[in-house]
Scaffold this active site. Structure first.
Site, short mmCIF file in Angstrom:
data_model
loop_
_atom_site.label_atom_id
_atom_site.label_comp_id
_atom_site.label_asym_id
_atom_site.label_seq_id
_atom_site.Cartn_x
_atom_site.Cartn_y
_atom_site.Cartn_z
N TYR A 56 1.41 -1.22 -12.32
CA TYR A 56 0.03 -1.27 -12.80
C TYR A 56 -0.14 -0.63 -14.18
O TYR A 56 -1.21 -0.13 -14.50
CB TYR A 56 -0.94 -0.64 -11.77
CG TYR A 56 -0.86 -1.31 -10.41
CD1 TYR A 56 -1.33 -2.60 -10.24
CD2 TYR A 56 -0.32 -0.66 -9.31
CE1 TYR A 56 -1.24 -3.23 -9.00
CE2 TYR A 56 -0.23 -1.28 -8.07
CZ TYR A 56 -0.69 -2.57 -7.92
OH TYR A 56 -0.60 -3.18 -6.71
N ARG A 82 3.42 -1.45 -5.70
CA ARG A 82 3.66 -0.17 -6.38
C ARG A 82 4.98 0.48 -5.96
O ARG A 82 5.76 0.91 -6.81
CB ARG A 82 2.49 0.77 -6.04
CG ARG A 82 2.54 2.09 -6.80
CD ARG A 82 1.52 3.09 -6.23
NE ARG A 82 0.24 2.51 -5.95
CZ ARG A 82 -0.80 2.49 -6.78
NH1 ARG A 82 -0.71 3.05 -7.96
NH2 ARG A 82 -1.94 1.94 -6.41
N CYS A 111 -9.47 4.66 -29.57
CA CYS A 111 -10.71 5.28 -30.05
C CYS A 111 -11.71 5.50 -28.93
O CYS A 111 -12.74 4.82 -28.86
CB CYS A 111 -11.29 4.44 -31.16
SG CYS A 111 -10.20 4.42 -32.56
N GLY A 137 0.75 -1.25 0.00
CA GLY A 137 0.00 0.00 0.00
C GLY A 137 0.78 1.29 0.00
O GLY A 137 0.21 2.34 -0.31
N ARG A 155 -4.49 3.74 -16.14
CA ARG A 155 -4.74 4.41 -14.87
C ARG A 155 -5.39 5.80 -15.00
O ARG A 155 -6.27 6.13 -14.20
CB ARG A 155 -3.47 4.46 -14.02
CG ARG A 155 -2.89 3.05 -13.74
CD ARG A 155 -1.82 3.03 -12.67
NE ARG A 155 -2.35 3.31 -11.36
CZ ARG A 155 -2.29 4.47 -10.77
NH1 ARG A 155 -1.67 5.48 -11.34
NH2 ARG A 155 -2.84 4.64 -9.59
N1 LLP Z 1 -1.40 -7.13 -1.09
C1 LLP Z 1 -2.67 -7.23 -1.45
C2 LLP Z 1 -3.51 -8.24 -0.82
C3 LLP Z 1 -3.19 -6.39 -2.44
O1 LLP Z 1 -4.46 -6.49 -2.80
C4 LLP Z 1 -2.35 -5.42 -3.05
C5 LLP Z 1 -2.86 -4.53 -4.10
C6 LLP Z 1 -1.01 -5.35 -2.64
C7 LLP Z 1 -0.57 -6.21 -1.65
C8 LLP Z 1 -0.04 -4.37 -3.23
O2 LLP Z 1 -0.42 -3.06 -2.97
P1 LLP Z 1 0.55 -1.85 -3.40
O3 LLP Z 1 1.78 -1.91 -2.53
O4 LLP Z 1 0.88 -2.03 -4.82
O5 LLP Z 1 -0.26 -0.65 -3.14
N2 LLP Z 1 -4.57 -1.21 -10.07
C9 LLP Z 1 -4.55 -0.24 -8.99
C10 LLP Z 1 -3.94 -0.81 -7.73
C11 LLP Z 1 -4.68 -2.03 -7.23
C12 LLP Z 1 -4.04 -2.61 -6.00
C13 LLP Z 1 -4.64 -3.93 -5.66
N3 LLP Z 1 -4.05 -4.60 -4.54
C14 LLP Z 1 -3.79 1.01 -9.45
O6 LLP Z 1 -3.33 1.04 -10.59
O7 LLP Z 1 -3.68 1.97 -8.69
#
Ligand code: LLP
Length: 443
Positions: A395, A298, A366, A253, A335
């Site tokens: 992403y 991310r 398009c 996150g 995004r």
């Molecule tokens: N762990 C779980 C259970 C998750 O669902 C996620 C992300 C992560 C870890 C990794 O989170 P991060 O560190 O990347 O924030 N497509 C969206 C983001 C969706 C995130 C889904 N889960 C975007 O482009 O912002």
């Protein structure tokens, strides 16, 4: 508190070289485009390694930490091998991600399989390749997994995914820890799940609890609240069931800096909050220090990645707005159209030119909604200029599509003035490779 790599707008090796071009990893971006064409994803190895090391350093004072990279942010053979070489395990969410990290040579005992509706085939693959943990999301999966494990004569090591009921201030689509989330057991269902594992599902071994509150998070307090809830639950389950769980997974996150106004905390700041809260909760609830799992996606891969596009047509509309179109857009970066995400960009062949105009960068797909960047200050532009959009490592490729039957771009990894293709550009034949014309439609 020290700064960390996720707080940068561009890869750490970004410079302007003696030819007056943007350079990343010692590679001139204009030359990369001559060699590999556009659109092109470029990943800087040093930046990826720097973030991994920031994380390890930030959490080094706690003895039992399992760092895992959330593959959903970008999953490829090369990046999996690279991130594994930094000592990270992997959070995977599909058969495809399991297969990719497996083929990349990752130690499967360091892999955790997540997901709210895993299929039988995916669970069987996870059992066959021996993933280290499965985070079980719901009652159906508990019984299914127990049955599959029994059929293979195996005991499966699991966590329970729970919904801690915490709201974070991010886009509604990327919040996951709030009470009406589709993910995980809510707090009132945990006891029933634990009871089933202890008394009925003999092929499951429960090690701990897992939560994830959301993505692109800038607040640190949510992690404090999350840890307090997880540790409190561990203590409560020990009291009620005499069950000594010794693992907590707090998800990912941590945010990144897409634009000047984004101010994400550093890995050191979140580590400080997380470890202080963990130590305080351990003391408050009187439990043994659990192993702490983290699964950032991310913040590991975003800053390391940029996307290069070639500028094509332009249009001045009567209200004064000026559009420039690039040769990519919503299919290689969903995004902006999906979340209203904002990006920063520069012109790779003239990064130092005066920023003289406000323009809108349109994609080539398009749809009117295919706008990559609304209203950005850039120099005078002409057809053939190379636009470098920053912070596209996470992403972007992982959510890319073939909309309009456009081939997915290539990706290169740069380091020490060397560039290597890590994902080939799709060909026209790739696009039709799965199509079949039934005989009766053939002339
Ligand atoms: N762990 C779980 C259970 C998750 O669902 C996620 C992300 C992560 C870890 C990794 O989170 P991060 O560190 O990347 O924030 N497509 C969206 C983001 C969706 C995130 C889904 N889960 C975007 O482009 O912002």
């Amino acid at each position: 508190m020290p700064a960390s790599t996720n707080q940068l707008l561009t890869p750490i090796t970004t410079t302007v070289n003696q030819d007056g071009h943007l350079s990343i990893g010692g590679c001139d971006l204009v030359e990369l485009v001559q060699k590999y064409a556009t659109p092109l994803y470029v990943f800087d190895e040093e930046t990826i390694r720097a973030v991994c090391r920031d994380y390890k350093k930030a959490f080094s004072s706690y003895e039992k930490v399992n760092m895992m990279y959330a593959s959903k942010a970008l999953c490829s053979l090369a990046t999996s091998a690279l991130i594994a070489s930094e000592g990270f395990g992997f959070d995977v969410v599909s058969g495809g991600e399991i297969y990719t990290v497996y083929k990349a040579g990752v130690d499967m005992s360091k892999v955790l399989f997540n997901g709210n509706n895993k299929s039988v085939d995916e669970l069987l693959l996870a059992l066959d390749v021996g993933v280290g943990r499965i985070s079980v999301d719901n009652f159906l999966e508990l019984s299914l997994l127990d049955e599959l494990a029994a059929s293979k004569n195996k005991t499966v090591d699991i966590l329970l995914r729970i919904t801690p009921g915490i709201e974070c201030h991010t886009h509604e689509y990327i919040q996951t820890g709030h009470l009406d989330s589709k993910f995980g057991f809510d707090l009132t269902q945990i006891d029933e799940a634990v009871d089933l594992v202890l008394n009925q599902y003999k092929n499951l071994k429960l090690h701990g609890l897992h939560a994830h509150i959301g993505s692109q998070i800038f607040e640190t307090k949510v992690y404090h609240d999350e840890i307090e809830i997880l540790v409190k639950e561990l203590a409560r389950l020990d009291k009620k069931f005499g069950l000594k769980l010794d693992e907590i997974n707090i998800g990912g996150g941590l945010g990144v800096k897409y634009t000047e106004s984004d101010v994400p905390p550093s890995t050191f700041e979140i580590a400080d909050v997380i470890l202080k809260s963990l130590n305080a909760s351990i003391e408050k609830y009187g439990i043994e220090p659990p192993t702490l799992f983290l699964e950032p996606g991310r913040s590991i891969i975003s800053t390391a990645g940029v996307t290069l596009y070639t500028l094509g047509s332009s249009k001045q509309v009567p209200n004064g707005k000026k559009y420039f179109a690039v040769d990519g857009g919503m299919a290689d970066n969903a995004r902006p159209s999906m979340y209203g995400a904002e990006y920063l960009a520069g012109v790779a062949n003239k990064p130092d030119s005066e920023l003289s105009q406000n323009v809108t960068i349109a994609g080539r797909f398009c749809e009117s909604g295919d706008i990559l960047i609304k209203n950005i200050k850039l120099p005078e532009l002409e057809e053939g200029d190379i636009l470098c959009v920053f912070n596209t490592g996470a992403y972007n490729y992982s959510m890319a599509s073939n909309y309009n039957r456009v081939q997915k771009p290539a990706a290169v990894l740069v380091n020490n003035s060397q560039s290597d293709i890590i994902i080939n550009r799709e060909t026209l034949d790739d696009l039709i490779s799965k199509d079949i014309i039934p005989d009766r439609l053939r002339a």
